[in-house]
Design a protein around this motif. Structure first.
Motif, mmCIF file in Angstrom:
data_model
loop_
_atom_site.group_PDB
_atom_site.id
_atom_site.type_symbol
_atom_site.label_atom_id
_atom_site.label_comp_id
_atom_site.label_asym_id
_atom_site.label_seq_id
_atom_site.Cartn_x
_atom_site.Cartn_y
_atom_site.Cartn_z
ATOM 1 N N UNK A 115 27.247 50.270 46.243
ATOM 2 C CA UNK A 115 28.824 50.236 45.520
ATOM 3 C C UNK A 115 28.551 49.049 44.353
ATOM 4 N N UNK A 116 27.903 47.917 44.671
ATOM 5 C CA UNK A 116 27.965 46.621 44.057
ATOM 6 C C UNK A 116 26.461 47.006 42.968
ATOM 7 N N UNK A 117 25.655 47.738 43.556
ATOM 8 C CA UNK A 117 24.466 47.896 42.529
ATOM 9 C C UNK A 117 23.369 46.988 43.102
ATOM 10 N N UNK A 118 23.442 46.226 43.829
ATOM 11 C CA UNK A 118 22.478 44.941 44.024
ATOM 12 C C UNK A 118 21.388 45.314 44.934
ATOM 13 N N UNK A 127 26.908 50.847 38.611
ATOM 14 C CA UNK A 127 28.280 51.003 38.944
ATOM 15 C C UNK A 127 29.221 50.324 37.648
ATOM 16 N N UNK A 128 28.784 49.249 37.081
ATOM 17 C CA UNK A 128 29.387 48.673 35.850
ATOM 18 C C UNK A 128 29.410 49.820 34.638
ATOM 19 N N UNK A 175 32.278 44.578 39.775
ATOM 20 C CA UNK A 175 31.890 45.111 38.353
ATOM 21 C C UNK A 175 33.067 45.270 37.834
ATOM 22 N N UNK A 176 34.413 44.819 38.001
ATOM 23 C CA UNK A 176 35.312 44.417 37.099
ATOM 24 C C UNK A 176 35.255 43.200 36.367
ATOM 25 N N UNK A 177 34.796 42.268 36.774
ATOM 26 C CA UNK A 177 34.421 40.967 36.184
ATOM 27 C C UNK A 177 33.345 41.395 34.883
ATOM 28 N N UNK A 178 32.309 42.213 35.482
ATOM 29 C CA UNK A 178 31.429 42.416 34.587
ATOM 30 C C UNK A 178 31.966 43.491 33.364
#
Length: 342
Positions: A115-118, A127-128, A175-178
């Motif tokens: 989910x974080x894409x990392x 995800x972003x 992803x909300x910060x991105x």
């Protein structure tokens, strides 16, 4: 309507993205600092193009949210899921980001990685991007605002972006910060698409002045040694990101350059246009594939490399990634888009 200059810009943007992941040489000279400042942060032009195409393609032909999201699930999230699986297995096996969560719940740890894409170097972008697509009704409202309010919103979002900065790489679903950081670039892309004829006239006539302004922002980055997008947790206070305004000017400047490039018909110009078009057509696949070159080679051999060696490794990675994408397209045809995004 197909726009060649946007296609050239997309090819240029993926070039910046890939090269930016290979610039970990110690910058000891002004030239090295400038190279790093120019190339790093290539995601911002990529988001700008995404915003431009959101309006130019999806909004102008009649926006259907359900159809739009179905398209993105099939052509963005599905190839991400397929491509990331080997990297996800490797990342979970290494369990380097959060040992506490790993020891408590390995399934949760794996899910958070996804989910974080990392799991891979650059796949946080997917995800972003899906959050951007989900938020499309917000951007439809932006499109329907009057011109003056749109410009004010873009300016305010840029200020917020400089303060909030990009998120750190961890298993937090940040992803909300991105989303907040990159939203001014997405809105700028929408705005330029809405005003493309007026923008073309302004950008082509003022390339020199835009280049000077871009140079000033680069000089500020070098002066204060802020050579790439700053990263922090969302509520941490940590200076001002000077990269965001510089990437605004790189969008203006190179958009004007590629508008002029459309009209160039000499052999060099044709070669540049052809190369950028190939990169653009393969861009999403290159984005996915290059992560595995980083995983296989960069993490092992980057120590001790100088600037030219790092750039050379980046160029080789772009060439090999492009060849792999072209082979996939040749073998699987249209189905390659589901497999690797291109």
């Amino acid at each position: 309507m197909y726009l060649d200059y946007i296609n050239y810009f997309r090819g240029f943007a993926i070039l910046l993205v890939v090269l930016g992941h290979f610039l970990y040489f110690p910058e000891s000279t002004v030239t090295e600092k400038l190279i790093k400042a120019i190339i790093k942060g290539g995601t911002s032009p990529f988001v700008f193009i995404s915003g431009f195409l959101f309006h130019h393609i999806f909004y102008r032909r009649g926006f259907d949210y359900k159809k739009f999201m179905k398209n993105k699930l099939k052509n963005v999230l599905l190839p991400y899921t397929i491509v990331v699986i080997p990297g996800l297995i490797y990342a979970v096996h290494q369990h380097q980001l959060d040992l506490f969560i790993y020891e408590k719940n390995k399934i949760l740890y794996t899910l958070l990685y996804y989910l974080s894409g990392n799991a891979l170097t650059a796949t946080w972008y997917i995800p972003f991007a899906m959050l951007l697509f989900i938020a499309s009704p917000i951007f439809i409202k932006f499109i329907e605002l009057e011109d003056r309010r749109q410009r004010i919103i873009i300016f305010l979002l840029l200020i917020i972006s400089m303060i909030i900065q990009r998120p750190i790489r961890d298993l937090t679903i940040n992803i909300f910060q991105a989303f907040i950081y990159f939203s001014p670039f997405y809105c700028l892309g929408i705005y330029i698409s809405m005003n493309k004829e007026r923008a073309r006239d302004i950008l082509e006539k003022n390339i020199l002045y835009l280049g000077i302004l871009w140079g000033i922002t680069l000089a500020l980055q070098v002066r204060y040694n802020i050579l790439e997008t700053m990263q922090k947790s969302i509520f941490e206070i940590k200076g001002i990101d000077l990269v965001a305004p510089e990437k605004f000017f790189i969008c203006f400047f190179f958009l004007g350059v590629f508008m002029k490039l459309e009209k160039v018909e000499n052999s060099l110009g044709k070669m540049i246009k052809k190369s950028l078009s190939i990169l653009a057509d393969c861009s999403f696949g290159i984005f996915f594939i290059h992560n595995y070159f980083i995983l296989m080679f960069w993490e092992r051999y980057h120590n001790g490399m100088d600037m030219l060696e790092s750039l050379g490794l980046g160029v080789v990675t772009i060439i090999l990634s492009t060849i792999i994408v072209l082979l996939f397209k040749k073998i699987f045809g249209k189905k390659s888009r589901i497999l690797i995004g291109s």
